[in-house]
Design a protein around this motif. Structure first.
Motif, PDB file in Angstrom:
ATOM      1  N   UNK A  75     -63.881 -19.032  70.413  1.00  7.88           N
ATOM      2  CA  UNK A  75     -64.875 -18.412  69.524  1.00  7.88           C
ATOM      3  C   UNK A  75     -66.146 -18.058  70.279  1.00  7.88           C
ATOM      4  N   UNK A  76     -66.581 -18.937  71.177  1.00 12.47           N
ATOM      5  CA  UNK A  76     -67.787 -18.671  71.966  1.00 12.47           C
ATOM      6  C   UNK A  76     -67.581 -17.461  72.879  1.00 12.47           C
ATOM      7  N   UNK A  80     -69.597 -13.850  72.722  1.00 11.60           N
ATOM      8  CA  UNK A  80     -70.308 -13.276  73.872  1.00 11.60           C
ATOM      9  C   UNK A  80     -69.801 -11.867  74.167  1.00 11.60           C
ATOM     10  N   UNK A  81     -68.494 -11.677  74.097  1.00 15.41           N
ATOM     11  CA  UNK A  81     -67.922 -10.355  74.351  1.00 15.41           C
ATOM     12  C   UNK A  81     -68.352  -9.347  73.293  1.00 15.41           C
ATOM     13  N   UNK A  82     -68.461  -9.789  72.032  1.00 12.72           N
ATOM     14  CA  UNK A  82     -68.930  -8.906  70.966  1.00 12.72           C
ATOM     15  C   UNK A  82     -70.384  -8.506  71.192  1.00 12.72           C
ATOM     16  N   UNK A  83     -71.216  -9.484  71.585  1.00 15.26           N
ATOM     17  CA  UNK A  83     -72.618  -9.186  71.870  1.00 15.26           C
ATOM     18  C   UNK A  83     -72.743  -8.219  73.032  1.00 15.26           C
ATOM     19  N   UNK A  84     -71.936  -8.428  74.077  1.00 13.85           N
ATOM     20  CA  UNK A  84     -71.966  -7.565  75.237  1.00 13.85           C
ATOM     21  C   UNK A  84     -71.556  -6.144  74.860  1.00 13.85           C
ATOM     22  N   UNK A  85     -70.530  -6.008  74.032  1.00 13.03           N
ATOM     23  CA  UNK A  85     -70.068  -4.687  73.599  1.00 13.03           C
ATOM     24  C   UNK A  85     -71.113  -3.988  72.746  1.00 13.03           C
ATOM     25  N   UNK A  86     -71.790  -4.751  71.861  1.00 14.72           N
ATOM     26  CA  UNK A  86     -72.797  -4.126  71.016  1.00 14.72           C
ATOM     27  C   UNK A  86     -74.027  -3.720  71.828  1.00 14.72           C
ATOM     28  N   UNK A  87     -74.354  -4.468  72.882  1.00 16.73           N
ATOM     29  CA  UNK A  87     -75.460  -4.108  73.758  1.00 16.73           C
ATOM     30  C   UNK A  87     -75.177  -2.797  74.487  1.00 16.73           C
ATOM     31  N   UNK A  88     -73.886  -2.549  74.753  1.00 16.83           N
ATOM     32  CA  UNK A  88     -73.495  -1.335  75.446  1.00 16.83           C
ATOM     33  C   UNK A  88     -73.207  -0.177  74.482  1.00 16.83           C
ATOM     34  N   UNK A  89     -73.371  -0.433  73.178  1.00 14.77           N
ATOM     35  CA  UNK A  89     -73.127   0.600  72.189  1.00 14.77           C
ATOM     36  C   UNK A  89     -71.667   0.866  71.922  1.00 14.77           C
ATOM     37  N   UNK A  90     -70.804  -0.090  72.236  1.00 16.70           N
ATOM     38  CA  UNK A  90     -69.364   0.100  72.061  1.00 16.70           C
ATOM     39  C   UNK A  90     -68.896  -0.302  70.663  1.00 16.70           C
ATOM     40  N   UNK A  91     -69.748  -0.973  69.904  1.00 20.20           N
ATOM     41  CA  UNK A  91     -69.346  -1.377  68.551  1.00 20.20           C
ATOM     42  C   UNK A  91     -70.120  -0.585  67.543  1.00 20.20           C
TER      43      UNK A  91
END
Length: 91
Positions: A75-76, A80-91
Motif C-alpha cells: 500500500x505504501x 508513492x507511485x500514485x503521488x509520483x504519477x500525479x506530480x508528473x501529470x500522468x493521473x
C-alpha cells in the motif's frame, strides 16, 4: 517497524518473502545482493519482528512474521507511485 522498512533493500527482501519463504541463498540470487548484505538485512528484520526463521535441515528459512506487513508495504509503495504519477501529470 517503519524505521526498519526505511531501507529500499529491506523493503525488497520483504516483498520477496511475501511471495514465498526463502533461504539466504535463494534471496541472494533473487535480490542480486551480496550474501553478507542479505544476512545483515535479515538480522535487522528478524530483530524488529518482521520476519521469523525456521530450520529445514541445515538451511535457515525466512518468512514474514505477519502477512499484514506485506500489505502495508504494498500500500505504501502504491501510494508513492500514485503521488509520483500525479506530480508528473500522468493521473
Amino acid at each position: 517497524m517503519f524505521k526498519v522498512l526505511g531501507s529500499p533493500s529491506r523493503l525488497y527482501l520483504v516483498r520477496l518473502l511475501a511471495s514465498e519463504p526463502s533461504g539466504v541463498s535463494a534471496l541472494v540470487q533473487r535480490s542480486e545482493m551480496s550474501q553478507p548484505l542479505v544476512s545483515q538485512h535479515l538480522r535487522t528484520l528478524r530483530q524488529a519482528g518482521i520476519v521469523t526463521v525456521s530450520r529445514a535441515g541445515r538451511e535457515a528459512i525466512y518468512q514474514l512474521a505477519d502477512h499484514h506487513i506485506a500489505h502495508v508495504v504494498d500500500d505504501a509503495i502504491t501510494h508513492v507511485l500514485e503521488e509520483d504519477a500525479s506530480d508528473k501529470g500522468e493521473i
